[in-house]
Design a protein around this motif. Structure first.
Motif, PDB file in Angstrom:
ATOM      1  N   GLY A   1     -35.934  66.925  17.378  1.00 22.03           N
ATOM      2  CA  GLY A   1     -36.910  67.986  17.583  1.00 22.03           C
ATOM      3  C   GLY A   1     -36.247  69.355  17.566  1.00 22.03           C
ATOM      4  N   PRO A   2     -36.928  70.326  18.172  1.00 22.69           N
ATOM      5  CA  PRO A   2     -36.383  71.693  18.209  1.00 22.69           C
ATOM      6  C   PRO A   2     -35.046  71.735  18.930  1.00 22.69           C
ATOM      7  CG  PRO A   2     -38.693  71.643  18.869  1.00 22.69           C
ATOM      8  CD  PRO A   2     -38.238  70.227  18.807  1.00 22.69           C
ATOM      9  N   GLY A   3     -34.243  72.746  18.639  1.00 24.48           N
ATOM     10  CA  GLY A   3     -32.944  72.881  19.252  1.00 24.48           C
ATOM     11  C   GLY A   3     -33.028  72.988  20.766  1.00 24.48           C
ATOM     12  N   MET A   4     -31.997  72.528  21.446  1.00 27.35           N
ATOM     13  CA  MET A   4     -31.978  72.547  22.903  1.00 27.35           C
ATOM     14  C   MET A   4     -30.546  72.592  23.389  1.00 27.35           C
ATOM     15  SD  MET A   4     -33.162  68.626  23.642  1.00 27.35           S
ATOM     16  CE  MET A   4     -34.578  68.840  22.559  1.00 27.35           C
ATOM     17  N   THR A   5     -30.405  72.721  24.677  1.00 28.69           N
ATOM     18  CA  THR A   5     -29.074  72.767  25.272  1.00 28.69           C
ATOM     19  C   THR A   5     -28.596  71.364  25.629  1.00 28.69           C
ATOM     20  OG1 THR A   5     -29.872  72.983  27.539  1.00 28.69           O
ATOM     21  CG2 THR A   5     -29.587  75.027  26.257  1.00 28.69           C
ATOM     22  N   LEU A   6     -27.311  71.274  25.944  1.00 30.27           N
ATOM     23  CA  LEU A   6     -26.718  70.009  26.366  1.00 30.27           C
ATOM     24  C   LEU A   6     -27.435  69.467  27.598  1.00 30.27           C
ATOM     25  CD1 LEU A   6     -24.456  67.853  26.343  1.00 30.27           C
ATOM     26  CD2 LEU A   6     -22.998  69.477  27.581  1.00 30.27           C
ATOM     27  N   GLY A   7     -27.710  70.326  28.560  1.00 27.42           N
ATOM     28  CA  GLY A   7     -28.384  69.883  29.777  1.00 27.42           C
ATOM     29  C   GLY A   7     -29.798  69.422  29.527  1.00 27.42           C
ATOM     30  N   GLU A   8     -30.550  70.161  28.668  1.00 32.58           N
ATOM     31  CA  GLU A   8     -31.921  69.785  28.361  1.00 32.58           C
ATOM     32  C   GLU A   8     -31.969  68.437  27.645  1.00 32.58           C
ATOM     33  OE1 GLU A   8     -33.781  74.301  27.800  1.00 32.58           O
ATOM     34  OE2 GLU A   8     -32.940  73.208  26.088  1.00 32.58           O
ATOM     35  N   ALA A   9     -31.044  68.238  26.695  1.00 36.77           N
ATOM     36  CA  ALA A   9     -31.006  66.973  25.961  1.00 36.77           C
ATOM     37  C   ALA A   9     -30.677  65.817  26.903  1.00 36.77           C
ATOM     38  CB  ALA A   9     -29.973  67.050  24.835  1.00 36.77           C
ATOM     39  N   ALA A  10     -29.704  66.030  27.788  1.00 33.35           N
ATOM     40  CA  ALA A  10     -29.319  64.977  28.728  1.00 33.35           C
ATOM     41  C   ALA A  10     -30.482  64.614  29.639  1.00 33.35           C
ATOM     42  CB  ALA A  10     -28.109  65.426  29.539  1.00 33.35           C
ATOM     43  N   GLU A  11     -31.224  65.611  30.089  1.00 33.39           N
ATOM     44  CA  GLU A  11     -32.355  65.353  30.976  1.00 33.39           C
ATOM     45  C   GLU A  11     -33.427  64.521  30.273  1.00 33.39           C
ATOM     46  OE1 GLU A  11     -35.555  67.818  33.772  1.00 33.39           O
ATOM     47  OE2 GLU A  11     -34.062  68.881  32.558  1.00 33.39           O
ATOM     48  N   ARG A  12     -33.693  64.845  29.011  1.00 35.51           N
ATOM     49  CA  ARG A  12     -34.731  64.106  28.270  1.00 35.51           C
ATOM     50  C   ARG A  12     -34.274  62.679  27.983  1.00 35.51           C
ATOM     51  NH1 ARG A  12     -37.523  68.265  23.879  1.00 35.51           N
ATOM     52  NH2 ARG A  12     -37.795  70.020  25.308  1.00 35.51           N
ATOM     53  N   VAL A  13     -32.997  62.504  27.658  1.00 36.30           N
ATOM     54  CA  VAL A  13     -32.478  61.154  27.397  1.00 36.30           C
ATOM     55  C   VAL A  13     -32.565  60.304  28.670  1.00 36.30           C
ATOM     56  CG1 VAL A  13     -30.384  59.827  26.855  1.00 36.30           C
ATOM     57  CG2 VAL A  13     -30.984  61.843  25.489  1.00 36.30           C
ATOM     58  N   SER A  14     -32.263  60.911  29.802  1.00 37.05           N
ATOM     59  CA  SER A  14     -32.332  60.180  31.066  1.00 37.05           C
ATOM     60  C   SER A  14     -33.759  59.749  31.370  1.00 37.05           C
ATOM     61  CB  SER A  14     -31.789  61.040  32.207  1.00 37.05           C
ATOM     62  OG  SER A  14     -30.401  61.266  32.045  1.00 37.05           O
ATOM     63  N   LYS A  15     -34.724  60.630  31.111  1.00 41.46           N
ATOM     64  CA  LYS A  15     -36.118  60.280  31.364  1.00 41.46           C
ATOM     65  C   LYS A  15     -36.579  59.162  30.439  1.00 41.46           C
ATOM     66  CE  LYS A  15     -37.717  64.742  33.159  1.00 41.46           C
ATOM     67  NZ  LYS A  15     -38.600  65.921  32.924  1.00 41.46           N
ATOM     68  N   THR A  16     -36.073  59.166  29.209  1.00 38.26           N
ATOM     69  CA  THR A  16     -36.495  58.171  28.228  1.00 38.26           C
ATOM     70  C   THR A  16     -35.877  56.801  28.492  1.00 38.26           C
ATOM     71  OG1 THR A  16     -36.729  59.889  26.538  1.00 38.26           O
ATOM     72  CG2 THR A  16     -36.564  57.609  25.763  1.00 38.26           C
ATOM     73  N   THR A  17     -34.603  56.780  28.865  1.00 39.39           N
ATOM     74  CA  THR A  17     -33.870  55.509  28.980  1.00 39.39           C
ATOM     75  C   THR A  17     -33.682  55.033  30.416  1.00 39.39           C
ATOM     76  OG1 THR A  17     -31.716  56.626  29.082  1.00 39.39           O
ATOM     77  CG2 THR A  17     -32.580  56.064  26.885  1.00 39.39           C
TER      78      THR A  17
END
Length: 565
Positions: free
Chosen positions: A511-527
């Motif tokens: 998706g749209p660009g994001m920061t390392l922290g934002e990506a990590a947070e979304r991955v944690s919510k997903t997995t």
């Protein structure tokens, strides 16, 4: 808690097959025997058995033999330790036991991953190695041990040795650093058991025929490691046996030396046998570990002149006891607990002088653990040869006495050393420690080995990426997403990487660009994984070139860092 009343964690070592099948190593026998007995004889309980798998191999633990032994009320749960740590707190253990004496490791496991207080216990099998003062005793003194924990000593002599070591290191710390440290856990005594169904009296003529041993005469048997370094010097026994032949030749005694060991020790024994002219009366036999019970049953008398400080319990006299064979042993260490003088056999008096300052000072200093200190100390221990000759002679000439002592031996083994009774004693102990735990206030305390790697080694890297670092998929990630190039996540076999998490990172960054922290947070919510795991997977993909920092190359990053400096 529903289900079994106890949920016990146990660290189980699943080693590679032994190179020396004929070596009798008491530690291995004791640890393996305890694990098998716990699985077989535990009352209603759930046993969580943890093991360490090879890091870069698909070999898994051989659990089938333990599963086959499990009692009807026992539930087994196996887990590789690295994986178990990630969800250790949810196991809700009521106890944790280390059968190899590693109480400090069990303590750290609870301190770092436990959510509630549960007792930790351990059973030691050796005290004599110099490094143990620092690597084992010191660590236990520096850790906040609790009264609901226990170091379960196999004999009263072993307990005294352990307390002596605690006092020695504690006194040294007080003198050198002004520290006053004490050991708070309990130190109960519970012996090591034997399989009394396997080790039992047998028809001696039958087993001797099977083993190719002489069927006539009185057979005296030694079974164990043939090593003066860490077991017993058998040269004095040969001198005693030569005298026995001269005084009791009519009974045609034979000496069987069973086991394996250091080649130098065996060559020395063979040379002395030739010098004494007793070769036709002494035989060497290799004794596979799984055949010990047959060799024990074949003997009329068991002999063990142990003189090594490495000896802690001494399993072979108890195996002989269970086999209905009287024991003639040195009055040394654990033998004092097991062999009852005049009832199951005889203990031969030992003597030693108290001067060992020079030997002790050199021990453990650039010696490669060659056990010279053990050998030297053992050579100063006298196992009274005259008393040994008298007791062996008494048993050789009196078959009725051998039978009487053998009968008492068998009865004592069944009552005192059967694994069923040993496991019952452990459960009694764990129940007592549970009561202590309920009355103990507990909170996690940091331990000095619970280090964080980043504060220590983080300066190795050119820069540290903040969570605000912009990241994006690199164009070459398209080759992986299209299936043209497989994702080389070979380390997933170690549990280090999770393919579902890696796939989630690709999905999030599509998706749209994001920061390392934002990506990590979304991955944690997903997995459902934690933030540290998400960041670690993103960094691995960056390491492989599939994730990048848009608008800045690594070279540019390095130059920017230099300019800031």
């Amino acid at each position: 808690m529903t289900g079994p009343s106890k949920r016990i964690g146990l660290f189980v070592d699943f080693p590679e097959p032994q190179q020396d099948r004929n070596g009798v190593f008491g530690r291995d026998i004791a640890v393996d025997g305890f694990c098998e007995a716990l699985v077989s004889h535990a009352p209603a309980s759930e046993l969580c058995l943890f093991y360490n798998g090879p890091l870069l191999s698909r070999r898994t633990a051989d659990t089938a033999h333990l599963e086959a032994l499990a009692g009807p009320d026992v539930t087994l749960r196996f887990s590789e330790m690295r994986a178990a740590k990630r969800d250790f707190g949810s196991l809700a253990l009521t106890h944790f036991h280390d059968p190899d004496g590693n109480l400090n490791m069990a303590h750290d496991l609870r301190a770092r991953y436990g959510r509630t207080l549960f007792p930790v216990t351990a059973t030691p099998h050796v005290f004599s190695y110099p490094y143990l003062a620092h690597a084992w005793i010191l660590r236990m003194l520096l850790q906040p041990g609790l009264p609901c924990d226990a170091m379960v000593c196999p004999t009263w002599s072993a307990r005294q040795t352990f307390l002596n070591m605690i006092a020695s290191v504690s006194d040294a710390l007080a003198a050198s650093h002004g520290l006053k440290l004490s050991f708070e856990p309990q130190t109960p005594v519970i012996p090591i058991g034997v399989d009394t169904d396997l080790f039992r009296p047998r028809d001696k003529s039958v087993v001797r025929q099977e083993l190719g041993l002489p069927e006539d005469g009185v057979l005296i048997g030694w079974i164990g490691r043939i090593s003066a370094l860490d077991k017993a010097d058998l040269l004095p026994l040969l001198n005693v046996f030569a005298k026995l032949l001269r005084s009791h030749g009519v009974q045609r005694p034979k000496l069987m030396i069973g086991g394996s060991g250091h080649s130098f020790a065996e060559m020395s024994l063979q040379a002395h046998i030739r010098a004494l002219g007793i070769g036709e009366h002494v035989m060497f036999r290799e004794v596979p570990t799984d055949m010990r019970h047959v060799y024990h049953a074949a003997a009329d008398i068991f002999v063990s002149p142990a003189d090594s400080i490495q000896e802690t319990f001494g399993i072979t006299p108890v195996e002989a006891m269970a086999s209905g064979v009287p024991q003639v042993v040195s009055d040394w260490d654990g033998y004092r607990d097991t062999v009852v003088e005049g009832a199951t056999g005889f203990r031969i008096p030992t003597a030693i002088a108290g001067s060992d300052d020079a030997l002790s000072a050199s021990s453990g200093l650039y010696d490669g653990m060659d056990m010279f200190d053990h050998l030297s100390f053992g050579q100063r221990v006298v196992v009274d040869p005259d008393a040994m000759l008298a007791r062996l002679g008494q048993l050789v000439e009196d078959a009725d006495l051998r039978r009487k002592l053998g009968d008492v031996s068998r009865k004592r083994a069944l009552e005192r050393y059967s694994w069923r009774s040993i496991i019952a004693s452990y459960f009694d102990l764990w129940s007592d420690l549970s009561e202590r735990a309920r009355m103990t206030e507990w909170h996690r305390q940091p331990d000095y080995e619970g280090r964080n790697l980043f504060p220590i080694f983080g300066h190795y890297a050119t820069e540290t990426l903040p969570l605000t670092t912009p990241i994006a998929l690199d164009p070459q990630a398209a080759e992986v997403l299209s299936g043209k190039v497989p994702l080389p996540a070979h380390l997933s076999v170690t549990g280090l990487l999770s393919r579902p998490v890696l796939v989630s990172v690709f999905s999030v960054l599509a998706g749209p660009g994001m920061t390392l922290g934002e990506a990590a947070e979304r991955v944690s919510k997903t997995t459902g994984c934690d933030g540290e795991t998400s960041v670690a997977h993103i960094m691995w993909l960056m390491k492989m070139g599939y994730v990048t920092r848009p608008g800045i190359s690594q070279l540019e990053a390095s130059e920017a860092t230099l300019r800031l400096a």
